[in-house]
Scaffold this active site. Structure first.
Site: not given
Ligand SMILES: Nc1ncnc2c1ncn2[C@H]1C[C@H](O)[C@@H](COP(=O)(O)OP(=O)(O)OP(=O)(O)O)O1
Ligand SMILES: [Mg+2]
Ligand SMILES: [Zn+2]
Length: 559
Positions: A27, A29, A32, A54-56, A411, A414
């Site tokens: 699927k 992300r 996308q 997952g830009k590519s 973090c 927090c």
């Protein structure tokens, strides 16, 4: 734009099918599908998405689903090679042109550009090819006129802007693409661009009205922590080796260091302590570099001790820790470097060791960069901060709206709740300012170390008599000086020789405010390892009266 998540476009079925069959992904992300649909419908688009999200796929999948080919501009040959190797493994045809392409290869690729039967779907080029190869541009022109240039992707698009963290001059010339090929949709991709950087990129690339999609920067699986480095006895390397041997036993990670020399020494120190580590920096020969990378990728080396040269294109999914032995030079850099942890979405830690002296080591390095100092201070602020969620500091930096629920105690701030106190440092500020002023009146410049030591009463008795010294601990003294720097009561001053840059402290723009009786300054300090009372009350007051000797006499002797 709101409807661009739909899956009933004319290309939707083909997208779904290729996602599964070719890319073997189940699927999309977040963002996308939206990005792909917008690009498929011909829109110019800037996609800002954290590293490893997952830009590519957002240009690879459209490339596979479109006629002709997609032109991909990418800054590094190694990035290009990784992508070509990956595409080959999934049977997607792609070709490339870069400085190391052979003449025959280049000739073949250029011929294929105008061949309607050529099978490749993606053409990868480095920006200098666009800038410098007339032949390539004229072939692209022909392909464009034949309707074969389906899309342009500019990867790492922030490289266009001098305001970004990784400016590359050849990117400045990429405006030619949109001017020559106005009808081809352009997709700019980056992990780290603020609004102003994107505006700049838009201008440089000559994209009239791009849509900008920004994915959340919140990497929910990453735990962010800052540890203090003690200037008196820096045992950060022991601390790091203990962490690696205990908490991260048999797990993969990266330790980022400041310099090539640090990469060698920290790596050697870790090895001595029994950690399977290897150095990595720009000055190693290419075979050694790729060997370290390969061994690490296949878990034969547990830890790479690296400079930022170990960066773009690192795509190992199971990195469980990224430790910074020295702070990064900006929040963008830190986000990007630490973001190499936890790409598999499983928990991972991002720890930075924050040392006073490191601020100035980096400062002298970034002094020639546009807004380098300003950016460094954002990183210092991230580290010095004790009361704001680390994620919120990052989010604010990327202009993202933030609600504190998003951290989930992932973090140190927090997790440790209200473990800090607010202290009044007005008198401290006056004392420090007096030291810097006194030096100035003597035509002297003081390094941060000198200011620290003078204030702590180290040095000639003569000097001690002229200033108000303190009994605060070194860490407290450094924290206060850092805070005065961040708040603008002190500022940086440099002097250059042909060989080095020297860093000094001078009065900041807000220093005169201290003359005003009612003006007060506070700062927040960690309570851990600090007696709450000391900071606000102990203040050695020098009461002896002394006569100030003549200026010439005092020169040099006291600092
Ligand atoms: N929909 C998806 N489902 C599962 N994995 C995916 C999906 N899309 C991409 N990936 C994987 C493929 C890669 O191994 C990994 C990183 O993708 P990639 O496109 O290289 O990231 P990126 O370009 O956003 O990061 P960087 O900023 O570091 O270049 O994510
Ligand atoms: Mg990428
Ligand atoms: Zn938090």
């Amino acid at each position: 734009e709101n409807t661009s998540n739909r899956s009933n476009f004319s290309w939707s079925t083909e997208l779904e099918q290729n996602l599964k069959d070719v890319f073997q992904l189940s699927k999309f992300r977040p963002l996308q599908l939206k990005a792909i649909n917008l690009s498929m419908s011909g829109k110019d688009l800037f996609l800002v998405m954290p590293t490893g999200r997952g830009k590519s796929l957002c240009y690879q999948l459209p490339a596979v689903c479109s006629e002709g080919f997609t032109l991909v501009v990418t800054p590094l040959v190694s990035l290009m090679e990784d992508q070509l190797m990956y595409l080959k493994s999934i049977d997607v045809e792609a070709v490339s042109l870069n400085a190391s392409s052979s003449k025959e290869h280049a000739k073949m690729v250029l011929a294929e550009l105008t061949d309607s039967k050529a099978p490749f779907k993606l053409l990868y080029v480095t920006p200098e090819k666009i800038a410098k190869s007339k032949l390539l541009m004229s072939r692209l022109e022909k392909a464009y006129n034949a309707g074969r240039l389906s899309r342009i992707a500019v990867d790492e698009v922030h490289c266009c802007s001098q305001w970004g963290h990784d400016f590359r001059p050849d990117y400045k010339l990429l405006g030619i693409l949109k001017r020559q090929f106005p009808k081809v949709p352009l997709l700019g991709l980056t992990a780290t661009a603020t609004g102003s950087v994107l505006k700049d990129c838009q201008k440089i690339l000559c994209v009239p009205e791009p849509i900008t999609l920004t994915a959340s920067f919140n990497r929910t699986n990453l735990y962010y922590e800052v540890r203090l480095k003690d200037s008196n006895s820096d045992d950060s390397v022991s601390d790091i080796s203990a962490l690696i041997k205990e908490r991260y036993k048999d797990q993969s990670g990266i330790v980022y260091v400041f310099s090539q020399k640090d990469a060698e020494t920290v790596s050697a120190d870790l090895q001595k302590k029994g950690v399977n580590a290897s150095p990595y920096h720009a000055n190693m020969n290419p075979e050694d570099k790729s060997q370290v990378h390969r061994k690490w990728a296949t878990n034969k080396i547990q830890v790479v001790v690296a400079t930022v040269a170990f960066g773009m294109g690192i795509d190992k999914a199971d990195v469980r820790f990224v430790i910074h032995h020295t702070i990064s030079k900006s929040i963008e850099n830190y986000y990007q470097e630490s973001g190499r942890a936890g790409r598999d979405d499983k928990p991972a830690d991002c720890i930075v060791y924050f040392g006073f002296n490191d601020i100035f080591r980096i400062s002298t390095m970034v002094v020639m960069e546009n807004v380098g100092q300003q950016k460094l201070l954002t990183m210092v602020d991230y580290c010095q901060n004790v009361d704001r969620c680390r994620r919120s500091v990052i989010a604010v930096h990327f202009d993202e709206v933030w609600d504190d629920e998003g951290c989930n105690e992932m973090c140190d701030v927090c997790r440790h709740g209200n473990d800090y106190i607010t202290v009044d440092i007005t008198q401290h500020a006056k004392d420090v300012v007096q030291i810097v002023e006194l030096a100035g009146s003597l035509d002297e410049k003081l390094t941060p170390l000198k200011v620290t030591e003078a204030w702590m009463g180290k040095g000639p008795a003569k000097r001690r008599k002229m200033i108000q010294t303190t009994t605060l601990s070194r860490l407290e003294v450094e924290a206060i000086i850092t805070s005065l720097l961040l708040q603008g009561y002190l500022s940086e001053d440099f002097s250059f020789t042909p060989y080095t840059t020297y860093f000094y402290l001078k009065l900041g723009g807000k220093a005169p405010l201290l003359k005003n009786q009612s003006h007060s300054i506070t700062m927040k300090m960690r309570r851990t390892g600090l007696d709450a009372n000391t900071v606000s009350t102990t203040q050695q007051t020098v009461q002896e009266s002394f006569s100030v000797p003549g200026k010439d006499q005092r020169r040099k002797e006291i600092w």
